[in-house]
Design an enzyme around this catalytic site. Structure first.
Site, PDB file in Angstrom:
ATOM      1  CD  GLU A  12       8.607  19.075  70.808  1.00 10.83           C
ATOM      2  OE1 GLU A  12       9.683  18.871  70.255  1.00 10.83           O
ATOM      3  OE2 GLU A  12       7.604  18.392  70.603  1.00 10.83           O
ATOM      4  CG  LEU A 285      10.894   8.245  83.546  1.00 12.96           C
ATOM      5  CD1 LEU A 285      10.926   7.128  82.510  1.00 12.96           C
ATOM      6  CD2 LEU A 285      11.270   7.690  84.919  1.00 12.96           C
ATOM      7  CG  ASP A 287       9.502  13.553  77.262  1.00 11.97           C
ATOM      8  OD1 ASP A 287       9.309  12.697  76.391  1.00 11.97           O
ATOM      9  OD2 ASP A 287      10.625  13.989  77.550  1.00 11.97           O
ATOM     10  CG  HIS A 308      10.222  16.751  74.230  1.00 12.36           C
ATOM     11  ND1 HIS A 308      11.593  16.853  74.213  1.00 12.36           N
ATOM     12  CD2 HIS A 308       9.859  16.598  72.937  1.00 12.36           C
ATOM     13  CE1 HIS A 308      12.029  16.777  72.974  1.00 12.36           C
ATOM     14  NE2 HIS A 308      10.998  16.624  72.181  1.00 12.36           N
TER      15      HIS A 308
END
Length: 349
Positions: A12, A285, A287, A308
């Protein structure tokens, strides 16, 4: 020692690559060079909000840094010896305090220290501070890491002015985290806040979230309300499920013209959505835990494998080689296992 080279446009391709890479550089003592920073974004290069996390880590580790300016697409970070200290980060805008903490916490875990950060506590595109305090720190404590976050003042977009203080104790005993699925919900907790707004805004957000949660689950709901003053108006709510494993959460921010009832319902719906797959860890949570899991070991079931999360796994593995096994596709529930725990010795700890 050779440089760790990181392509900042991977996955990303946002600020998260920077936060994780620079934190790992501090932990390992390995210099890192990040290029193509946000290359595929409309306004490429470093943004002001990224600089705050980088400069905080520079201070913690007495680093030498090149390219730490707005618009720069290459950053070179050469850490010195990290030591416990009091790090002050004065963000003059509503830049996210929690994103700075996402960079600072993993690095500070290995040396200890304290922090004082001004900026935005509850702003779009970043976790609200109540999420970090009640969900992230709860999971980290299971892994043997003790940290404290205290909100002295709220800060909302566009004025900011929030103040968060806290500290981290050196992470002596790294306990593997095994959190695959939840079987029962013991209670729902939450914090609904209104700043420079009437008290009824916080109350209506809380009531609407509570009604929504009760329509799905028959367990106790206890949402605190908080009314405060700061530089500008704002409101928000974080609700979490206390399960037999970890806590999962949903959150929402108020904005002008958006009824408090809609804000409360939105947070509750997001939580219900995270609970649906039955996994122990919500998608936010998941990532956040990756850098810590690499050192502690274990396996987690996540409500959703996000980009992520996959990007964070990739960054960790640029430093240490293969460390994780991710089972499941992006956008779906899955399991993340540590297949090779990163040894503390590698990190010079």
């Amino acid at each position: 020692m050779g440089w760790v080279e990181i392509d900042g446009s991977y996955g990303e391709g946002g600020g998260q690559i920077l936060r994780t890479a620079v934190a790992l550089s501090v932990i390992t003592g390995k210099p890192v060079r990040i290029f193509n920073i946000r290359a595929n974004r409309p306004n490429p290069g470093l943004r002001p909000q990224h600089l705050h996390g980088i400069l905080a880590l520079k201070e913690l580790s007495n680093a030498r840094v090149k390219g730490a300016k707005v618009g720069s697409t290459v950053l070179e970070f050469i850490p010195g010896k990290a030591e416990a200290k009091h790090v002050k980060v004065p963000i003059k805008t509503a830049g996210s305090i929690t994103l700075v903490l996402q960079a600072l916490l993993p690095a500070m875990a290995f040396v200890g220290g304290s922090f004082e950060i001004t900026g935005g506590t509850d702003v779009p595109w970043s976790p609200p501070v109540d999420y970090l305090r009640n969900v992230t720190l709860f999971a980290l404590e299971r892994m043997g890491l003790r940290a404290e976050i205290e909100v002295r003042r709220r800060g909302h977009y566009p004025r900011g002015g929030g103040l968060v203080v806290g500290g981290v104790e050196p992470w002596e005993e790294r306990k593997p985290l095994r959190a695959l699925e939840w079987e029962r919900i013991e209670r729902f907790g939450g914090i609904s806040h209104a700043t420079n707004l009437p008290a009824h805004v916080a109350e209506r957000q809380a009531k609407s979230a509570e009604e929504r949660l009760r329509s799905f689950y028959s367990v106790p709901v206890e949402i605190e309300t908080e009314v405060s003053r700061s530089l500008g108006p704002g409101s928000g709510i974080v609700v979490w499920a206390e399960t037999d494993s970890l806590r999962l959460a949903g959150d929402a921010l108020g904005k002008r013209g958006k009824p408090a009832e809609v804000v409360g319902r939105e947070a509750a719906d997001e939580l219900v959505e995270q609970l649906r797959p039955g996994k122990a860890v919500d998608k936010f949570l998941g990532d956040q835990l990756i850098p810590f899991l690499a050192f502690a070991g274990g396996e987690i079931g996540v409500a959703e494998i996000t980009n992520h999360l996959l990007t964070n796994v990739w960054v960790v593995e640029r430093f240490f080689g293969k460390a994780f096994d991710v089972e499941g596709k992006a956008g779906e529930p899955g399991v993340v296992r540590v297949v090779r725990r990163v040894d503390g010795a590698v990190a010079g700890i």
